[in-house]
Enzyme design. Structure first.
Site, PDB file in Angstrom:
ATOM      1  N   PRO A   1       0.845  -1.201   0.000  1.00 16.52           N
ATOM      2  CA  PRO A   1       0.000   0.000   0.000  1.00 16.52           C
ATOM      3  C   PRO A   1       0.877   1.248   0.000  1.00 16.52           C
ATOM      4  O   PRO A   1       1.964   1.248   0.565  1.00 16.52           O
ATOM      5  CB  PRO A   1      -0.777  -0.108   1.315  1.00 16.52           C
ATOM      6  N   GLU A   2       0.448   2.281  -0.674  1.00 14.04           N
ATOM      7  CA  GLU A   2       1.176   3.544  -0.670  1.00 14.04           C
ATOM      8  C   GLU A   2       0.446   4.553   0.210  1.00 14.04           C
ATOM      9  O   GLU A   2      -0.582   4.252   0.804  1.00 14.04           O
ATOM     10  CB  GLU A   2       1.349   4.040  -2.108  1.00 14.04           C
TER      11      GLU A   2
END
Ligand SMILES: [Zn+2]
Length: 286
Positions: free
Chosen positions: A2-3
């Protein structure tokens, strides 16, 4: 992985559904999920009990729950597949449920850490005077942080003998920019990923930071719709933003600006996607 935008969506969900609730007890169902807590699962569960959760915080891709009136915080490592869910007590346990946190109130929901691949987990840490878990004290502010210093970032770029994508992914310079959003911002800024940072003028740095923020805010605007429901989650795939990507994953497809087929090149065990016409490779000076 995930960013930043995905993690921020989770943080907002936790702020809405978990903040200011007092932990009744924590149950560790798989010791691997607390392996970063060296004193072990029982100690982890014991230390959470009776504490009120403060406002969930984030820096870059790191997310933590401060324990009010202590110098401690629970750091969440989402890894590749970690999810934080707020579920009604009666919802059957997920197949990969690793940690369950119950609260003292009568809201009827609990916090669950679910992780299929068990690369992620929760750990308890001392906090710095700034309120950061000590293990991430070296992580730079992220570009959505109001205290991020654009000028200091520019000067660091000028000083360093590195290339721009490496710099964007360097968590000691700027945090929260991963491979996907780096490619997107570089495409918007018409910068090749191997451009030496020392060649960037101040206006170019300013423009690039603007694009980084725009890309992240656009992703947040799309993902932000999902935190209205009780189900808070991150799946690590950045799925809801896929349709809006201009560079990442578009090998062979026409550039949305100039129609030249986009290219992909191996880059530090990952890939870089770029338009060979809009993002010219820097000349090699031997
Ligand atoms: Zn192009």
């Amino acid at each position: 992985m995930p960013e930043l935008p995905e993690v921020e969506v989770v943080r907002r969900g936790l702020e809405r559904w978990v903040a200011h609730r007092t932990v009744a007890d924590a149950e560790v169902l798989h010791p691997r999920a607390v392996r970063r807590h060296l004193a072990g699962p029982d100690d982890f569960a014991h230390r959470l009990g009776g504490h009120r959760i403060g406002t969930p915080s984030r820096r870059g891709k790191y997310l933590w729950l401060p324990l009010e009136d202590t110098d401690q915080a629970v750091l969440a490592h989402l890894g590749m597949s970690g999810q934080l869910l707020v579920q009604p007590h009666e919802t059957p346990a997920e197949k990969h449920l690793r940690i369950r946190v119950r609260f003292t109130d009568a809201l009827g929901t609990e916090l669950r850490f679910v992780d299929q691949r068990t690369f992620g987990g929760l750990s308890l840490h001392e906090t710095t005077p700034d309120g950061l878990p000590d293990v991430i004290a070296h992580i730079a502010r992220d570009p959505l942080d109001p205290l991020f210093d654009d000028e200091a970032f520019h000067l660091a770029l000028r000083r360093k003998r590195t290339t721009i994508k490496r710099a964007l992914l360097d968590q000691s310079l700027i945090s929260g920019v991963g491979n996907i959003y780096a490619d997107e911002a570089l495409w918007r800024a018409r910068l090749h990923y191997e451009r030496p940072t020392a060649t960037l003028t101040r206006p170019r740095t300013t423009e690039l930071l603007g694009h980084v923020r725009d890309v992240m805010n656009a992703a947040l605007a799309v993902g932000g719709t999902s935190f209205d429901s009780l189900y808070v989650n991150v799946n690590g795939e950045s799925g809801y933003f896929d349709r809006s990507l201009d560079a990442y994953g578009r090998e062979g497809l026409p550039c949305r600006r100039c129609a030249t087929p986009m290219r992909r090149r191996p880059w530090m065990n990952r890939s870089s996607y770029f338009c060979p016409r809009c993002q010219r490779a820097p000349r090699v000076t031997a």
